[in-house]
Design an enzyme around this catalytic site. Structure first.
Site, PDB file in Angstrom:
ATOM      1  N   LYS A  22       3.633   6.573 -47.651  1.00 15.04           N
ATOM      2  CA  LYS A  22       2.411   7.267 -47.200  1.00 15.04           C
ATOM      3  C   LYS A  22       1.504   7.549 -48.396  1.00 15.04           C
ATOM      4  O   LYS A  22       0.304   7.281 -48.347  1.00 15.04           O
ATOM      5  CB  LYS A  22       2.785   8.592 -46.538  1.00 15.04           C
ATOM      6  CG  LYS A  22       1.594   9.532 -46.293  1.00 15.04           C
ATOM      7  CD  LYS A  22       1.996  10.820 -45.616  1.00 15.04           C
ATOM      8  CE  LYS A  22       2.431  11.878 -46.590  1.00 15.04           C
ATOM      9  NZ  LYS A  22       1.335  12.561 -47.299  1.00 15.04           N
ATOM     10  N   ASN A  23       2.082   8.063 -49.482  1.00 13.30           N
ATOM     11  CA  ASN A  23       1.256   8.507 -50.609  1.00 13.30           C
ATOM     12  C   ASN A  23       0.770   7.364 -51.482  1.00 13.30           C
ATOM     13  O   ASN A  23       0.036   7.579 -52.431  1.00 13.30           O
ATOM     14  CB  ASN A  23       2.021   9.550 -51.434  1.00 13.30           C
ATOM     15  CG  ASN A  23       2.214  10.825 -50.642  1.00 13.30           C
ATOM     16  OD1 ASN A  23       1.608  10.992 -49.575  1.00 13.30           O
ATOM     17  ND2 ASN A  23       3.065  11.698 -51.115  1.00 13.30           N
ATOM     18  N   CYS A 116      -4.046  24.069 -47.145  1.00 10.82           N
ATOM     19  CA  CYS A 116      -3.163  23.543 -46.095  1.00 10.82           C
ATOM     20  C   CYS A 116      -1.919  24.429 -46.103  1.00 10.82           C
ATOM     21  O   CYS A 116      -1.865  25.457 -46.757  1.00 10.82           O
ATOM     22  CB  CYS A 116      -2.819  22.080 -46.387  1.00 10.82           C
ATOM     23  SG  CYS A 116      -1.637  21.911 -47.716  1.00 10.82           S
ATOM     24  N   ARG A 121      -5.511  24.130 -51.938  1.00  8.94           N
ATOM     25  CA  ARG A 121      -5.440  22.774 -52.494  1.00  8.94           C
ATOM     26  C   ARG A 121      -6.774  22.499 -53.209  1.00  8.94           C
ATOM     27  O   ARG A 121      -7.665  21.862 -52.668  1.00  8.94           O
ATOM     28  CB  ARG A 121      -5.183  21.746 -51.390  1.00  8.94           C
ATOM     29  CG  ARG A 121      -3.879  21.938 -50.634  1.00  8.94           C
ATOM     30  CD  ARG A 121      -2.630  21.700 -51.464  1.00  8.94           C
ATOM     31  NE  ARG A 121      -2.409  20.316 -51.841  1.00  8.94           N
ATOM     32  CZ  ARG A 121      -1.797  19.418 -51.076  1.00  8.94           C
ATOM     33  NH1 ARG A 121      -1.419  19.759 -49.873  1.00  8.94           N
ATOM     34  NH2 ARG A 121      -1.621  18.183 -51.487  1.00  8.94           N
ATOM     35  N   ASP A 304       8.063  16.953 -53.294  1.00 15.89           N
ATOM     36  CA  ASP A 304       8.191  16.560 -51.884  1.00 15.89           C
ATOM     37  C   ASP A 304       9.643  16.446 -51.447  1.00 15.89           C
ATOM     38  O   ASP A 304       9.927  16.436 -50.251  1.00 15.89           O
ATOM     39  CB  ASP A 304       7.492  15.215 -51.630  1.00 15.89           C
ATOM     40  CG  ASP A 304       5.997  15.316 -51.848  1.00 15.89           C
ATOM     41  OD1 ASP A 304       5.344  14.271 -51.958  1.00 15.89           O
ATOM     42  OD2 ASP A 304       5.496  16.453 -51.948  1.00 15.89           O
ATOM     43  N   ARG A 396       3.141  12.912 -39.494  1.00 16.11           N
ATOM     44  CA  ARG A 396       2.190  12.532 -40.557  1.00 16.11           C
ATOM     45  C   ARG A 396       2.846  11.630 -41.585  1.00 16.11           C
ATOM     46  O   ARG A 396       2.201  10.813 -42.215  1.00 16.11           O
ATOM     47  CB  ARG A 396       1.654  13.782 -41.276  1.00 16.11           C
ATOM     48  CG  ARG A 396       0.682  14.622 -40.484  1.00 16.11           C
ATOM     49  CD  ARG A 396       0.109  15.718 -41.352  1.00 16.11           C
ATOM     50  NE  ARG A 396      -0.228  15.181 -42.655  1.00 16.11           N
ATOM     51  CZ  ARG A 396       0.078  15.795 -43.814  1.00 16.11           C
ATOM     52  NH1 ARG A 396       0.708  16.944 -43.807  1.00 16.11           N
ATOM     53  NH2 ARG A 396      -0.262  15.260 -44.963  1.00 16.11           N
TER      54      ARG A 396
HETATM   55  C1  EPZ Z   1      -0.080  14.359 -53.878  1.00 20.67           C
HETATM   56  O1  EPZ Z   1      -0.872  15.479 -53.507  1.00 20.67           O
HETATM   57  C2  EPZ Z   1       0.762  14.030 -52.664  1.00 20.67           C
HETATM   58  N1  EPZ Z   1      -0.102  13.698 -51.534  1.00 20.67           N
HETATM   59  C3  EPZ Z   1       1.635  15.231 -52.312  1.00 20.67           C
HETATM   60  O2  EPZ Z   1       2.486  14.843 -51.232  1.00 20.67           O
HETATM   61  C4  EPZ Z   1       2.520  15.560 -53.520  1.00 20.67           C
HETATM   62  O3  EPZ Z   1       3.275  16.717 -53.224  1.00 20.67           O
HETATM   63  C5  EPZ Z   1       1.630  15.817 -54.742  1.00 20.67           C
HETATM   64  O4  EPZ Z   1       0.789  14.676 -54.981  1.00 20.67           O
HETATM   65  C6  EPZ Z   1       2.453  16.065 -55.999  1.00 20.67           C
HETATM   66  O5  EPZ Z   1       3.275  14.975 -56.236  1.00 20.67           O
HETATM   67  C7  EPZ Z   1      -0.636  12.466 -51.462  1.00 20.67           C
HETATM   68  O6  EPZ Z   1      -0.458  11.640 -52.327  1.00 20.67           O
HETATM   69  C8  EPZ Z   1      -1.468  12.180 -50.244  1.00 20.67           C
HETATM   70  P1  EPZ Z   1      -1.741  16.995 -57.074  1.00 20.67           P
HETATM   71  P2  EPZ Z   1      -2.092  15.946 -54.472  1.00 20.67           P
HETATM   72  O7  EPZ Z   1      -3.209  16.856 -57.184  1.00 20.67           O
HETATM   73  O8  EPZ Z   1      -2.757  14.769 -55.042  1.00 20.67           O
HETATM   74  C9  EPZ Z   1      -3.218  21.257 -58.509  1.00 20.67           C
HETATM   75  C10 EPZ Z   1       3.522  15.028 -49.139  1.00 20.67           C
HETATM   76  O9  EPZ Z   1       4.374  15.842 -48.726  1.00 20.67           O
HETATM   77  N2  EPZ Z   1      -4.586  20.704 -58.481  1.00 20.67           N
HETATM   78  O10 EPZ Z   1      -0.867  16.196 -57.989  1.00 20.67           O
HETATM   79  O11 EPZ Z   1      -2.923  16.917 -53.717  1.00 20.67           O
HETATM   80  C11 EPZ Z   1      -2.639  21.419 -57.114  1.00 20.67           C
HETATM   81  O12 EPZ Z   1      -3.059  22.648 -56.542  1.00 20.67           O
HETATM   82  C12 EPZ Z   1       2.353  15.520 -49.969  1.00 20.67           C
HETATM   83  O13 EPZ Z   1       3.574  13.803 -48.977  1.00 20.67           O
HETATM   84  C13 EPZ Z   1      -5.638  21.462 -58.992  1.00 20.67           C
HETATM   85  O14 EPZ Z   1      -5.446  22.575 -59.450  1.00 20.67           O
HETATM   86  O15 EPZ Z   1      -1.285  16.731 -55.589  1.00 20.67           O
HETATM   87  C14 EPZ Z   1      -1.152  21.376 -57.346  1.00 20.67           C
HETATM   88  O16 EPZ Z   1      -0.709  22.675 -57.719  1.00 20.67           O
HETATM   89  C15 EPZ Z   1       2.323  17.035 -50.094  1.00 20.67           C
HETATM   90  N3  EPZ Z   1      -6.899  20.948 -58.963  1.00 20.67           N
HETATM   91  C16 EPZ Z   1      -1.008  20.436 -58.544  1.00 20.67           C
HETATM   92  O17 EPZ Z   1      -2.324  20.315 -59.116  1.00 20.67           O
HETATM   93  C17 EPZ Z   1      -7.158  19.698 -58.443  1.00 20.67           C
HETATM   94  O18 EPZ Z   1      -8.339  19.266 -58.450  1.00 20.67           O
HETATM   95  C18 EPZ Z   1      -0.523  19.044 -58.189  1.00 20.67           C
HETATM   96  O19 EPZ Z   1      -1.392  18.557 -57.196  1.00 20.67           O
HETATM   97  C19 EPZ Z   1      -6.077  18.946 -57.908  1.00 20.67           C
HETATM   98  C20 EPZ Z   1      -4.805  19.466 -57.946  1.00 20.67           C
END
Ligand code: EPZ
Length: 421
Positions: A22-23, A116, A121, A304, A396
């Site tokens: 998915k990701n 979410c 997020r 995850d 999802r």
């Molecule tokens: C991706 O989310 C995945 N989703 C998530 O999987 C996964 O948990 C996550 O990466 C971490 O591996 C998809 O790929 C669709 P991040 P993403 O940006 O990109 C902070 C699942 O269950 N952050 O790496 O949103 C954020 O709040 C889902 O399949 C900022 O502060 O994750 C978090 O604490 C859930 N500012 C941390 O970084 C930003 O602009 C990591 O988030 C972006 C993120």
């Protein structure tokens, strides 16, 4: 109300193939927008998040349709650059379209995805990357309006954000000149996105390391690409086998992409063997407690997989400490596991799990994707019947959770109209 009805206590055995990741497929579908041609995405999973992405592509004027196990996207002449609020709300990770729309159309309009179930997020890193590349971003009333010609430059991410890295890559492919992304996320899904972009003719190197280099402005074309196997689905199935006991083989996934998870399951007492694209796990006793599990960006322990692995250990014996470093609210499955007899204490980012073997069946409610999968894992190892509602969360990210587990010998069925008790 739709629910899983699970009779726990049955060992699992057999082999299951995991579907496409998915990701990985979500940013790849966004990237289809970049090329004036037709892309065939093979091994594309049947997930509600994929359907949401196809709806966005159609809204932008692309042809997007499923053909068997593949999805075909024709982005020869996109006409739109706006993602309506309704579609943004359907899938918060739609923000991944921002870089691709801006890069292809020269402008983009979408609503901020908002929080979410996992907590806030933020997308500040996404917007910072777009601005550094020369995009003008206006935020008004929760709506983002972006425009401008993108220029290659040196980008530094304050956090190795997966989504921000992907957005920056997609925008940089269309920018004039060379872009470096430093402190890039190193997840395998980023490497998969790079492979897809290269198949389109883009000049991208370095994915999987902390520095990715993109030479923008090269002509792009349609391509055919097969999505990698879903490592979190694999981790979920291995956790299910560990919880229920038995002997299970998971195929279609590169074992190296979830070696931190298999290491934990081995330490908990499972026998684990890995081949080129399969992982085999066998266990017949209660799982032992393991050293503290701290979630971290790749190659650390994946956030995850935290919930499914916790569910397996909660039904074992021994104590394990979890530290959830990636999201603020990723223990929502704990209260439901406690309803099954689990003994878990949460204080902020720390969860202390004292194994209770066995757990007992209960009626539980999923409140997010991986937390819901964790409840299924726990129910398989528990004694007695469990009902799990909130299946739209699992739909999802799991193409055929009940069918796959049933094929492994689990007593699980999906009931469309469970009477409210
Ligand atoms: C991706 O989310 C995945 N989703 C998530 O999987 C996964 O948990 C996550 O990466 C971490 O591996 C998809 O790929 C669709 P991040 P993403 O940006 O990109 C902070 C699942 O269950 N952050 O790496 O949103 C954020 O709040 C889902 O399949 C900022 O502060 O994750 C978090 O604490 C859930 N500012 C941390 O970084 C930003 O602009 C990591 O988030 C972006 C993120």
């Amino acid at each position: 109300m739709c629910a899983y009805v699970i009779e726990g206590g049955r060992k699992l055995s057999g082999s299951v193939a995991v579907h496409g990741a998915k990701n990985s497929v979500l940013p790849i579908l966004a990237a289809c927008l970049l090329a004036p041609g037709t892309c065939v995405i093979e091994n594309c999973p049947r997930l509600s998040d994929v359907e949401a992405s196809l709806a966005i592509l159609r809204r932008l004027g692309c042809r997007a349709e499923r053909q068997g196990e593949a999805v075909v996207v024709d982005a020869t002449a996109p006409t739109g650059w706006e993602v309506p609020d309704r579609l943004m709300r359907e899938m918060r990770s739609s923000v991944i379209f921002l870089g691709a729309i801006l890069g292809r159309m020269g402008q983009a309009k979408l609503c901020a995805p908002g929080g979410c179930e996992l907590g806030p997020r933020p997308i500040d890193l996404h917007l910072g990357a777009i601005r550094t590349l020369g995009g003008r971003v206006k935020e008004l009333g929760g709506c983002l309006t972006c425009s401008g010609r993108l220029q290659g430059t040196d980008l530094v991410l304050s956090l190795p954000s997966v989504g921000a890295t992907e957005n920056a890559m997609l925008a940089a492919v269309c920018a004039q000149g060379t872009t470096t992304i430093t402190n890039a996320a190193r997840e395998p899904e980023i490497v998969d996105l790079q492979g897809f972009l290269q198949a389109m003719g883009a000049r991208v190197q370095g994915a999987g390391s902390s520095v990715i280099t993109i030479e923008g402005g090269h002509p792009l074309h349609g391509c055919t690409y097969a999505v990698m196997g879903d490592r979190i689905v694999a981790a979920t199935y291995l956790s299910a086998a560990a919880a229920a006991g038995g002997s299970v083989e998971v195929t279609g996934v590169d074992w190296r992409t979830l070696s931190t998870v298999t290491a934990v399951l081995k330490e908990a007492g499972c026998q684990v063997r890995s081949g080129r694209d399969q992982i085999w796990l066998q266990t017949d006793g209660p799982l032992k407690g393991v050293r503290p599990i701290r979630t971290a960006p790749y190659p650390g322990f994946p956030t995850d997989a935290q919930a499914p692995v916790m569910a397996a250990l909660a039904g074992g014996s021994g104590c394990t400490v979890f530290v959830e470093n990636m999201f603020d609210s990723r223990y929502r499955h704990v209260d439901e596991l406690i309803r099954m007899g689990a003994d878990i204490r949460v204080e902020g980012r720390v969860a202390v799990v004292y194994g209770v073997s066995p757990l007992h069946g209960a009626s539980v409610v999923a409140s997010d994707l991986r937390g819901g999968a964790a409840l299924v894992v726990a129910a398989l190892g528990a004694r007695g019947e469990s009902t799990v509602t909130g299946l739209h969360h699992m739909d999802r990210g799991y193409q055929s959770l009940e069918d796959d587990l049933h094929a492994l010998g689990a007593s699980i069925r999906r009931v469309e109209n469970l009477k409210k008790s």
